[in-house]
Design a protein around this motif. Structure first.
Motif, PDB file in Angstrom:
ATOM      1  N   GLY A 161      29.887  57.077  54.077  1.00 35.23           N
ATOM      2  CA  GLY A 161      31.267  57.296  54.453  1.00 35.23           C
ATOM      3  C   GLY A 161      31.716  56.438  55.729  1.00 35.23           C
ATOM      4  N   GLY A 162      32.998  56.225  55.657  1.00 39.28           N
ATOM      5  CA  GLY A 162      33.640  55.541  56.868  1.00 39.28           C
ATOM      6  C   GLY A 162      34.587  54.680  56.285  1.00 39.28           C
ATOM      7  N   MET A 163      35.217  53.881  57.330  1.00 38.55           N
ATOM      8  CA  MET A 163      36.353  52.897  57.028  1.00 38.55           C
ATOM      9  C   MET A 163      35.943  51.472  56.511  1.00 38.55           C
ATOM     10  N   TYR A 164      36.580  51.017  55.685  1.00 38.07           N
ATOM     11  CA  TYR A 164      36.205  49.620  55.145  1.00 38.07           C
ATOM     12  C   TYR A 164      37.324  48.779  54.607  1.00 38.07           C
ATOM     13  N   THR A 165      37.120  47.399  54.622  1.00 36.55           N
ATOM     14  CA  THR A 165      38.313  46.602  54.248  1.00 36.55           C
ATOM     15  C   THR A 165      37.894  45.891  52.963  1.00 36.55           C
ATOM     16  N   TYR A 166      38.859  45.405  52.253  1.00 36.26           N
ATOM     17  CA  TYR A 166      38.943  44.668  51.107  1.00 36.26           C
ATOM     18  C   TYR A 166      39.851  43.518  51.270  1.00 36.26           C
ATOM     19  N   THR A 167      39.378  42.198  50.941  1.00 36.54           N
ATOM     20  CA  THR A 167      40.255  40.956  51.035  1.00 36.54           C
ATOM     21  C   THR A 167      40.250  40.067  50.078  1.00 36.54           C
ATOM     22  N   LEU A 168      41.344  39.519  49.549  1.00 43.51           N
ATOM     23  CA  LEU A 168      41.451  38.802  48.446  1.00 43.51           C
ATOM     24  C   LEU A 168      41.491  37.190  48.884  1.00 43.51           C
ATOM     25  N   MET A 169      40.440  36.677  48.268  1.00 40.81           N
ATOM     26  CA  MET A 169      40.025  35.327  48.749  1.00 40.81           C
ATOM     27  C   MET A 169      40.417  34.425  47.618  1.00 40.81           C
ATOM     28  N   ILE A 170      41.519  33.493  47.972  1.00 41.87           N
ATOM     29  CA  ILE A 170      41.989  32.365  46.885  1.00 41.87           C
ATOM     30  C   ILE A 170      41.566  31.010  47.370  1.00 41.87           C
ATOM     31  N   ASN A 171      40.667  30.377  46.613  1.00 44.50           N
ATOM     32  CA  ASN A 171      40.145  28.905  46.847  1.00 44.50           C
ATOM     33  C   ASN A 171      39.734  28.903  48.236  1.00 44.50           C
ATOM     34  N   GLY A 172      38.872  30.221  48.458  1.00 42.85           N
ATOM     35  CA  GLY A 172      37.899  30.216  49.574  1.00 42.85           C
ATOM     36  C   GLY A 172      38.518  30.712  50.741  1.00 42.85           C
ATOM     37  N   MET A 173      40.009  30.991  50.874  1.00 44.77           N
ATOM     38  CA  MET A 173      40.567  31.308  52.004  1.00 44.77           C
ATOM     39  C   MET A 173      41.147  32.605  51.789  1.00 44.77           C
ATOM     40  N   PRO A 174      40.991  33.475  52.735  1.00 50.08           N
ATOM     41  CA  PRO A 174      41.572  34.718  52.851  1.00 50.08           C
ATOM     42  C   PRO A 174      43.063  34.834  52.604  1.00 50.08           C
ATOM     43  N   VAL A 175      43.571  35.571  51.563  1.00 46.13           N
ATOM     44  CA  VAL A 175      45.123  35.609  51.340  1.00 46.13           C
ATOM     45  C   VAL A 175      45.627  36.918  51.970  1.00 46.13           C
ATOM     46  N   GLU A 176      44.874  38.129  51.800  1.00 45.38           N
ATOM     47  CA  GLU A 176      45.493  39.466  52.277  1.00 45.38           C
ATOM     48  C   GLU A 176      44.199  40.234  52.265  1.00 45.38           C
ATOM     49  N   THR A 177      44.442  41.301  53.413  1.00 45.79           N
ATOM     50  CA  THR A 177      43.336  42.228  53.358  1.00 45.79           C
ATOM     51  C   THR A 177      44.009  43.697  53.755  1.00 45.79           C
ATOM     52  N   ARG A 178      43.182  44.496  53.002  1.00 44.57           N
ATOM     53  CA  ARG A 178      43.642  45.805  53.191  1.00 44.57           C
ATOM     54  C   ARG A 178      42.555  46.962  53.459  1.00 44.57           C
ATOM     55  N   ASN A 179      42.775  48.056  53.982  1.00 44.35           N
ATOM     56  CA  ASN A 179      41.995  48.975  54.292  1.00 44.35           C
ATOM     57  C   ASN A 179      41.568  50.195  53.354  1.00 44.35           C
ATOM     58  N   LEU A 180      40.382  50.654  53.448  1.00 46.60           N
ATOM     59  CA  LEU A 180      40.170  51.861  52.382  1.00 46.60           C
ATOM     60  C   LEU A 180      38.942  52.642  53.122  1.00 46.60           C
ATOM     61  N   VAL A 181      39.036  54.071  52.615  1.00 45.23           N
ATOM     62  CA  VAL A 181      38.196  54.707  53.502  1.00 45.23           C
ATOM     63  C   VAL A 181      37.188  55.665  52.410  1.00 45.23           C
ATOM     64  N   ILE A 182      35.889  55.736  52.592  1.00 46.91           N
ATOM     65  CA  ILE A 182      35.058  56.384  51.792  1.00 46.91           C
ATOM     66  C   ILE A 182      34.770  57.673  52.375  1.00 46.91           C
ATOM     67  N   VAL A 183      34.823  59.044  51.854  1.00 45.89           N
ATOM     68  CA  VAL A 183      34.533  60.065  52.205  1.00 45.89           C
ATOM     69  C   VAL A 183      33.293  60.670  51.624  1.00 45.89           C
ATOM     70  N   LYS A 184      32.634  61.536  52.450  1.00 39.55           N
ATOM     71  CA  LYS A 184      31.426  62.275  51.555  1.00 39.55           C
ATOM     72  C   LYS A 184      31.434  63.895  51.704  1.00 39.55           C
TER      73      LYS A 184
END
Length: 530
Positions: free
Chosen positions: A507-530
């Motif tokens: 559990g904890g804070m995570y991020t997920y990033t969209l990579m286009i042609n090897g470059m980051p386009v957008e990043t968002r946060n997600l939380v995993i709980v237990k």
């Protein structure tokens, strides 16, 4: 010769006259030898007459009638008596009982009815005796009745005083003070007859309180380590049939009706004990079918509290509830109205209501849903079914409360976790790589959507859109330290989604990033709980 015949004739006349004289009954009395008879030697009836009226008739068949010439019994007395001129009077010559005995020639036992009069009514008695058992019942002149008790004990009393009447039944040492039984009247219709063992009515328009039946049970002694049980009224409705024919067996049926401000079908109270139950209901554990200790057809109200069985000593296999938020999120609260017109006999509540649909709840928490039965309703006059039984699903809302509490606690833990991790993210924001804003990502034609659900316990869905002219596209999930923990590569152009399994991650804070042609386009946060 003529002289001799004359003497013989005179002698015969004297003998015959003497015999005739001896056979006559003298009004002044007779000397009898024991062989004399008064009556007829043929089949003629014997009548005794006074004032030229037949007072008694002895029939040739042995029946005797007094005041009647054709008696129908061995002795029949016919007379229009009055209280001062009775049909039969038994007078005791001394200060004792006048008695009338009944016995059989085959043995010496007998029954006796004995009457004793006294200037004081309370001392006057009429007794029914058996020579073996003794006194069985005594009625006193003041209206008291004694059955089977000592002579001075009157266990049944009847005291009448104008509008007041009191009767008491008390059988010493017995199991039942009063036992009333009836079979009723059986008819071919099976619906227009009833068997009523006893009816008690109190009807006085001038009274403030009319009680049809008042029952007390008290003073059971506690001896030999046995605990006393005093039951005011024990009622049992039992069918004698071994095969079920339907119908209703009711231990007690109460109905309160009238123009008073308040009507009670059943009013109960309990007091003076360490534990008091105004009403106690139970069912036999071995009984089959639907089981209710209490069933109320209509709304339930009260001023006290409802205490649910919850003591630890009554429970086993106790385990804490957790991870219920995902199930709670599947619940679908609704508002609705009951079909009061279609199910009128069930007395469903009017107006708008809020709750859960049992069928929907059964898919998420089946242990909170149970099948219930509203019994058949019978017409009291025809004894026929006027509404069939209704089988329906009920919801245990009480046990839904701890589930919601667990969800609230879980949610609070998530809030605390998010608060702490947001603070950490803020302190680490300078070390994270810069990413385009959502507006910039949309403008480029490739962007992310927020994962659902978020926070996530097991599985979450990440939606995205990828422009058509990109060469490579991927989504990378990183933990709070920036290390990649998941990667979704070779994503196709257009709108799509990936399923993110979070069950194996801490559990904890995570991020997920969209990579286009090897470059980051957008990043968002997600939380995993237990």
């Amino acid at each position: 010769m003529k002289h001799s015949i004359k003497i013989l004739s005179i002698t015969l006349i004297i003998i015959i006259s003497a015999v005739n004289a001896q056979a006559q009954w003298s009004l002044s009395g007779n000397v009898l030898t024991g062989n004399e008879k008064l009556g007829s030697t043929n089949s003629a009836d014997v009548k005794i007459v006074s004032n030229n009226n037949t007072r008694m008739t002895v029939k040739s068949n042995g029946k005797v009638g007094i005041g009647i010439t054709s008696p129908s019994a061995r002795l029949e007395v016919k007379y229009n008596s009055t209280t001062t001129d009775p049909t039969l009077l038994l007078t005791e010559s001394e200060n004792d009982y006048s008695r009338l005995n009944f016995q059989n020639s085959t043995n010496s036992n007998y029954w006796s009815i004995a009457g004793y009069t006294n200037a004081s009514n309370s001392l006057s008695k009429l007794s029914f005796n058996n020579n073996v058992i003794g006194n069985l019942m005594t009625l006193s002149g003041d209206g008291k009745i004694n059955i089977g008790g000592p002579a001075a004990s009157y266990t049944m009393t009847s005291i009448n005083n104008n509008n007041n009447s009191e009767q008491t039944v008390d059988i010493g040492g017995g199991y039942r003070a009063l036992n009333v039984h009836t079979r009723g009247v059986e008819t071919l219709g099976y619906g227009d007859s009833s068997a009523v063992a006893a009816t008690f009515t109190a009807d006085n328009s001038n009274s403030y309180d009319n009680i049809g039946l008042q029952v007390y049970a008290k003073n059971a002694s506690n001896t030999n380590a046995f605990y006393p049980i005093n039951t005011g009224m024990y009622c049992s409705g039992v069918s004698n049939y071994t095969v079920s024919y339907g119908g209703v067996n009711t231990g007690i049926n109460c109905f309160g009706s009238g123009k008073g401000a308040t009507n009670y079908g059943l009013y109960a109270s309990a007091d003076y004990a360490n534990t008091n139950y105004a009403i106690y209901g139970t069912y036999y554990s071995g009984s089959s079918g639907t089981k209710y200790a209490g069933y109320f057809n209509g709304n339930i109200g009260g001023t006290g509290i409802f205490s649910y069985t919850s003591d630890e000593k009554l429970k086993k296999d106790i385990k804490p509830d957790y991870g219920l938020m995902e199930k709670i999120m599947q619940l679908k609260p609704s508002h609705y109205s009951f079909k009061t017109d279609e199910f009128g006999a069930m007395n469903l509540a009017d107006g708008l209501h809020h709750g859960l649909i049992a069928q929907q709840l059964n898919e998420v928490f089946p242990e909170l849903v149970s099948e219930q039965v509203f019994p058949e309703q019978y017409d009291l006059q025809s004894h026929k079914v006027k509404q069939a039984a209704v089988t329906y699903l009920g919801v245990n809302y009480i046990e839904l409360i701890p589930i919601l509490i667990s969800g609230m606690q879980e949610q609070q833990e998530q809030i605390k976790l998010l608060t702490n991790e947001i603070a950490e993210l803020k302190s680490m924001s300078c070390s994270l790589p810069a990413s385009k804003t959502t507006t910039e990502a949309i403008a480029s034609g490739s962007y992310l959507l927020q994962n659902v659900p978020n926070p996530v316990m097991q599985v979450s869905t990440i939606n995205y859109v990828i422009a058509a002219n990109v060469k490579t596209a991927s989504i990378i999930v990183r933990n709070i330290t920036g290390n990649a923990v998941r990667s979704f590569d070779n994503l196709a152009a257009g709108a799509g989604s990936v399923s993110f399994a979070a069950g194996s991650l801490p559990g904890g804070m995570y991020t997920y990033t969209l990579m286009i042609n090897g470059m980051p386009v957008e990043t968002r946060n997600l939380v995993i709980v237990k």
